[in-house]
Design a protein around this motif. Structure first.
Motif, PDB file in Angstrom:
ATOM      1  N   ARG A  20       0.725  19.391  18.866  1.00  0.00           N
ATOM      2  CA  ARG A  20       0.574  20.654  19.600  1.00  0.00           C
ATOM      3  C   ARG A  20      -0.102  20.409  20.954  1.00  0.00           C
ATOM      4  N   HIS A  23       2.413  18.717  23.358  1.00  0.00           N
ATOM      5  CA  HIS A  23       3.390  19.692  23.855  1.00  0.00           C
ATOM      6  C   HIS A  23       2.753  20.595  24.912  1.00  0.00           C
ATOM      7  N   ALA A  24       1.540  21.085  24.636  1.00  0.00           N
ATOM      8  CA  ALA A  24       0.851  21.961  25.594  1.00  0.00           C
ATOM      9  C   ALA A  24       0.590  21.223  26.907  1.00  0.00           C
ATOM     10  N   SER A  26       2.268  18.629  28.172  1.00  0.00           N
ATOM     11  CA  SER A  26       3.511  18.385  28.911  1.00  0.00           C
ATOM     12  C   SER A  26       4.039  19.673  29.538  1.00  0.00           C
ATOM     13  N   GLU A  27       3.922  20.786  28.831  1.00  0.00           N
ATOM     14  CA  GLU A  27       4.394  22.065  29.381  1.00  0.00           C
ATOM     15  C   GLU A  27       3.539  22.509  30.569  1.00  0.00           C
ATOM     16  N   GLU A  28       2.228  22.289  30.482  1.00  0.00           N
ATOM     17  CA  GLU A  28       1.343  22.657  31.597  1.00  0.00           C
ATOM     18  C   GLU A  28       1.595  21.757  32.807  1.00  0.00           C
ATOM     19  N   ASP A  30       4.439  20.370  33.600  1.00  0.00           N
ATOM     20  CA  ASP A  30       5.683  20.890  34.181  1.00  0.00           C
ATOM     21  C   ASP A  30       5.423  22.138  35.012  1.00  0.00           C
ATOM     22  N   HIS A  31       4.633  23.044  34.461  1.00  0.00           N
ATOM     23  CA  HIS A  31       4.340  24.312  35.143  1.00  0.00           C
ATOM     24  C   HIS A  31       3.626  24.066  36.473  1.00  0.00           C
ATOM     25  N   ARG A  40      10.418  19.163  40.236  1.00  0.00           N
ATOM     26  CA  ARG A  40      11.002  19.319  38.905  1.00  0.00           C
ATOM     27  C   ARG A  40      11.079  17.978  38.197  1.00  0.00           C
ATOM     28  N   ARG A  41      10.918  18.043  36.891  1.00  0.00           N
ATOM     29  CA  ARG A  41      10.986  16.836  36.074  1.00  0.00           C
ATOM     30  C   ARG A  41      12.407  16.288  36.081  1.00  0.00           C
ATOM     31  N   TYR A  47       9.670  13.822  23.310  1.00  0.00           N
ATOM     32  CA  TYR A  47       9.137  15.175  23.086  1.00  0.00           C
ATOM     33  C   TYR A  47       9.349  15.641  21.649  1.00  0.00           C
ATOM     34  N   SER A  50       7.138  13.476  19.306  1.00  0.00           N
ATOM     35  CA  SER A  50       5.765  13.785  19.720  1.00  0.00           C
ATOM     36  C   SER A  50       4.707  12.777  19.303  1.00  0.00           C
TER      37      SER A  50
END
Length: 64
Positions: A20, A23-24, A26-28, A30-31, A40-41, A47, A50
């Motif tokens: 978790r 994932h958080a 990697s998403e942050e 990206d954001h 952009r990636r 992923y 994980s």
């Protein structure tokens, strides 16, 4: 890293304690890259499994 590899300038290593968290993170990443840098990636590896995640932004590669 440019002196060692012509593929990228920066290689960032970070760790997380759980799927978790990875994932958080990697998403942050990206954001933030998209919002602040307009970047952009180009690719992502690991992923789904994980155990590790590799984010490729061209000049910057991040290993979680």
């Amino acid at each position: 890293m440019r002196e060692l590899s012509p593929e990228f300038d920066y290689f960032i290593i970070a760790s997380g304690a759980s799927r978790r968290q990875l994932h958080a993170m990697s998403e942050e990443i990206d954001h933030v890259f998209k919002k602040t840098l307009g970047d952009r990636r180009l690719g992502i590896e690991g992923y789904e499994e994980s155990h590790w995640i590799l984010l490729d932004y061209g000049d910057i590669v991040i290993h979680l």
